[in-house]
Design a protein around this motif. Structure first.
Motif, PDB file in Angstrom:
ATOM      1  N   PHE A   1      45.184  82.469  55.442  1.00 33.72           N
ATOM      2  CA  PHE A   1      45.876  81.659  54.440  1.00 33.72           C
ATOM      3  C   PHE A   1      46.205  80.268  54.974  1.00 33.72           C
ATOM      4  O   PHE A   1      46.601  80.113  56.134  1.00 33.72           O
ATOM      5  N   THR A   2      46.038  79.274  54.117  1.00 39.98           N
ATOM      6  CA  THR A   2      46.620  77.968  54.382  1.00 39.98           C
ATOM      7  C   THR A   2      48.015  77.950  53.764  1.00 39.98           C
ATOM      8  O   THR A   2      48.259  78.607  52.745  1.00 39.98           O
ATOM      9  N   VAL A   3      48.928  77.195  54.388  1.00 37.93           N
ATOM     10  CA  VAL A   3      50.314  77.145  53.927  1.00 37.93           C
ATOM     11  C   VAL A   3      50.633  75.706  53.521  1.00 37.93           C
ATOM     12  O   VAL A   3      50.493  74.784  54.317  1.00 37.93           O
TER      13      VAL A   3
ATOM     14  N   THR B   1      53.348  77.267  48.845  1.00 33.63           N
ATOM     15  CA  THR B   1      52.127  77.838  48.275  1.00 33.63           C
ATOM     16  C   THR B   1      51.176  78.225  49.394  1.00 33.63           C
ATOM     17  O   THR B   1      50.986  77.460  50.349  1.00 33.63           O
ATOM     18  N   MET B   2      50.593  79.400  49.273  1.00 35.50           N
ATOM     19  CA  MET B   2      49.603  79.869  50.240  1.00 35.50           C
ATOM     20  C   MET B   2      48.302  80.145  49.487  1.00 35.50           C
ATOM     21  O   MET B   2      48.319  80.654  48.367  1.00 35.50           O
ATOM     22  N   ARG B   3      47.184  79.804  50.122  1.00 35.55           N
ATOM     23  CA  ARG B   3      45.869  79.998  49.480  1.00 35.55           C
ATOM     24  C   ARG B   3      44.894  80.636  50.462  1.00 35.55           C
ATOM     25  O   ARG B   3      44.928  80.372  51.672  1.00 35.55           O
ATOM     26  N   SER B   4      43.999  81.443  49.881  1.00 35.14           N
ATOM     27  CA  SER B   4      42.973  82.087  50.685  1.00 35.14           C
ATOM     28  C   SER B   4      41.819  82.481  49.774  1.00 35.14           C
ATOM     29  O   SER B   4      41.911  82.373  48.543  1.00 35.14           O
ATOM     30  N   LYS B   5      40.732  82.921  50.385  1.00 37.57           N
ATOM     31  CA  LYS B   5      39.596  83.446  49.622  1.00 37.57           C
ATOM     32  C   LYS B   5      39.273  84.839  50.143  1.00 37.57           C
ATOM     33  O   LYS B   5      39.498  85.146  51.319  1.00 37.57           O
ATOM     34  N   PHE B   6      38.739  85.645  49.249  1.00 35.68           N
ATOM     35  CA  PHE B   6      38.307  86.993  49.637  1.00 35.68           C
ATOM     36  C   PHE B   6      36.906  87.193  49.102  1.00 35.68           C
ATOM     37  O   PHE B   6      36.671  87.169  47.882  1.00 35.68           O
ATOM     38  N   GLY B   7      35.960  87.380  50.014  1.00 36.38           N
ATOM     39  CA  GLY B   7      34.575  87.486  49.587  1.00 36.38           C
ATOM     40  C   GLY B   7      34.088  86.154  49.044  1.00 36.38           C
ATOM     41  O   GLY B   7      34.584  85.079  49.397  1.00 36.38           O
TER      42      GLY B   7
ATOM     43  N   ILE C   1      42.680  83.534  46.090  1.00 35.52           N
ATOM     44  CA  ILE C   1      44.021  84.113  46.156  1.00 35.52           C
ATOM     45  C   ILE C   1      45.038  82.994  46.333  1.00 35.52           C
ATOM     46  O   ILE C   1      44.895  82.145  47.227  1.00 35.52           O
ATOM     47  N   LYS C   2      46.040  82.970  45.472  1.00 36.17           N
ATOM     48  CA  LYS C   2      47.131  82.003  45.587  1.00 36.17           C
ATOM     49  C   LYS C   2      48.455  82.763  45.563  1.00 36.17           C
ATOM     50  O   LYS C   2      48.649  83.652  44.725  1.00 36.17           O
ATOM     51  N   ILE C   3      49.331  82.415  46.477  1.00 34.07           N
ATOM     52  CA  ILE C   3      50.645  83.055  46.550  1.00 34.07           C
ATOM     53  C   ILE C   3      51.711  81.977  46.462  1.00 34.07           C
ATOM     54  O   ILE C   3      51.738  81.050  47.283  1.00 34.07           O
ATOM     55  N   ASP C   4      52.584  82.080  45.472  1.00 33.92           N
ATOM     56  CA  ASP C   4      53.757  81.212  45.376  1.00 33.92           C
ATOM     57  C   ASP C   4      54.946  81.988  45.948  1.00 33.92           C
ATOM     58  O   ASP C   4      55.235  83.112  45.521  1.00 33.92           O
ATOM     59  N   VAL C   5      55.620  81.374  46.912  1.00 35.33           N
ATOM     60  CA  VAL C   5      56.684  82.053  47.649  1.00 35.33           C
ATOM     61  C   VAL C   5      57.979  81.267  47.513  1.00 35.33           C
ATOM     62  O   VAL C   5      58.009  80.053  47.747  1.00 35.33           O
ATOM     63  N   THR C   6      59.054  81.947  47.127  1.00 31.59           N
ATOM     64  CA  THR C   6      60.353  81.296  47.048  1.00 31.59           C
ATOM     65  C   THR C   6      61.015  81.283  48.423  1.00 31.59           C
ATOM     66  O   THR C   6      60.606  82.004  49.334  1.00 31.59           O
TER      67      THR C   6
ATOM     68  N   ARG D   1      43.330  92.012  51.318  1.00 33.10           N
ATOM     69  CA  ARG D   1      43.317  90.567  51.050  1.00 33.10           C
ATOM     70  C   ARG D   1      44.370  89.821  51.858  1.00 33.10           C
ATOM     71  O   ARG D   1      44.649  88.660  51.586  1.00 33.10           O
ATOM     72  N   GLY D   2      44.979  90.481  52.819  1.00 33.22           N
ATOM     73  CA  GLY D   2      45.902  89.819  53.730  1.00 33.22           C
ATOM     74  C   GLY D   2      47.351  89.818  53.305  1.00 33.22           C
ATOM     75  O   GLY D   2      48.191  89.205  53.979  1.00 33.22           O
ATOM     76  N   VAL D   3      47.670  90.476  52.199  1.00 32.03           N
ATOM     77  CA  VAL D   3      49.055  90.537  51.733  1.00 32.03           C
ATOM     78  C   VAL D   3      49.669  91.803  52.301  1.00 32.03           C
ATOM     79  O   VAL D   3      49.578  92.885  51.706  1.00 32.03           O
ATOM     80  N   THR D   4      50.297  91.678  53.455  1.00 30.41           N
ATOM     81  CA  THR D   4      50.722  92.831  54.238  1.00 30.41           C
ATOM     82  C   THR D   4      52.166  92.689  54.693  1.00 30.41           C
ATOM     83  O   THR D   4      52.819  91.665  54.449  1.00 30.41           O
ATOM     84  N   ASP D   5      52.641  93.707  55.387  1.00 32.76           N
ATOM     85  CA  ASP D   5      53.971  93.630  56.000  1.00 32.76           C
ATOM     86  C   ASP D   5      54.029  92.494  57.027  1.00 32.76           C
ATOM     87  O   ASP D   5      55.070  91.842  57.187  1.00 32.76           O
ATOM     88  N   GLU D   6      52.937  92.263  57.715  1.00 33.18           N
ATOM     89  CA  GLU D   6      52.892  91.171  58.697  1.00 33.18           C
ATOM     90  C   GLU D   6      53.129  89.823  58.018  1.00 33.18           C
ATOM     91  O   GLU D   6      53.801  88.947  58.568  1.00 33.18           O
ATOM     92  N   LEU D   7      52.585  89.651  56.817  1.00 34.85           N
ATOM     93  CA  LEU D   7      52.827  88.427  56.058  1.00 34.85           C
ATOM     94  C   LEU D   7      54.302  88.283  55.728  1.00 34.85           C
ATOM     95  O   LEU D   7      54.863  87.178  55.794  1.00 34.85           O
TER      96      LEU D   7
END
Length: 251
Positions: free
Chosen positions: A91-93, A103-109, A114-119, A216-222
């Motif tokens: 992911f880029t942050v 905002t975080m962005r990534s690609k899968f395949g 994939i876009k993640i908006d995080v508060t 897709r990288g959305v894990t507990d580690e994230l």
């Protein structure tokens, strides 16, 4: 007679000067200079810009500024914020300074974006904490668990709908709350139905959707990364807010 009056006046002023507190002198105020040329008295008050600024400020403003400076200095020296991370795994942050989200962005395949908006921290809960011996019958205190909200968008192109996950990021784990389809071009209804509660789904389906996100990288580690990131961002935003308030009071 006028000369005697003038001499008494100059003497009184000189005695007053000697009685001035030393603090007044530290601000750079040049004391009156008396000239006897043509028997006239001339006063010269010259100040540096900083001393003039301090003198013109009210005691209330000066007190606020002093406290603000102390807070900024303390926060900047005691565990100062670091440069925010620009990347996490795939992911880029993208930080949004002055705002409460990133905002975080990534690609899968080859097809999925994939876009993640995080508060930032938007809530917390208190949970019982066991004593050092982990005795279940000896609950001695509570532990604060701050909460972060995530909206995960998974898209397969502009002509397709998006699959969205509403998630909760805790300090050590990530939980899915909702899963729904966002239909492009469809008017947003006042109270759309976003599907059932995730926890009410069949256990096998819950596990399958968790694995779907983990791939897709959305894990507990994230989740752990986001809590560290937001702690740093929270401190950065606080220092900038203090500086903005200080700048306003100084004007």
């Amino acid at each position: 007679m006028p000369q005697m009056i003038m001499a008494r006046f100059i003497g009184a002023v000189r005695r007053a000067i000697h009685l001035l507190p030393s603090k007044t002198l530290s601000y750079g105020l040049l004391l009156p200079s008396f000239q006897s040329h043509n028997a006239t008295l001339k006063f010269r008050f010259q100040t540096r810009p900083y001393s003039s600024y301090e003198i013109l400020k009210s005691p209330f403003d000066s007190n606020v500024l002093r406290i603000l400076r102390n807070e900024i200095e303390y926060l900047s020296e005691d565990g100062p914020p670091t440069e925010p991370a620009k990347k996490f795994n795939s992911f880029t942050v993208e930080d949004h300074p002055g705002q409460q989200w990133v905002t975080m962005r990534s690609k899968f395949g080859e097809k999925e974006d994939i876009k993640i908006d995080v508060t930032m921290f938007d809530g917390c809960i208190f949970v019982p904490k066991l004593d050092d011996e982990c005795n279940e019958n000896a609950l001695t205190r509570e532990e604060l668990r701050p909460h972060i909200s995530l909206l995960v968008d998974i898209s397969k192109g502009k002509d397709f709908d998006m699959l969205e996950f509403v998630c909760s990021a805790w300090p050590d784990c990530l939980e899915i709350q909702k899963v729904f389809i966002y239909r492009r071009g469809q008017l947003l209804l006042p109270r759309p139905w976003l599907g059932p509660s995730f926890k009410s789904l069949d256990d096998n389906l819950q596990n399958a959707l968790r694995e779907f996100l983990e791939a897709r990288g959305v894990t507990d580690e994230l989740s752990v990364f986001l809590h560290e990131y937001m702690m740093n961002k929270d401190r950065t935003e606080l220092i900038q807010w203090l500086r903005n308030v200080r700048s306003f009071v100084e004007k």
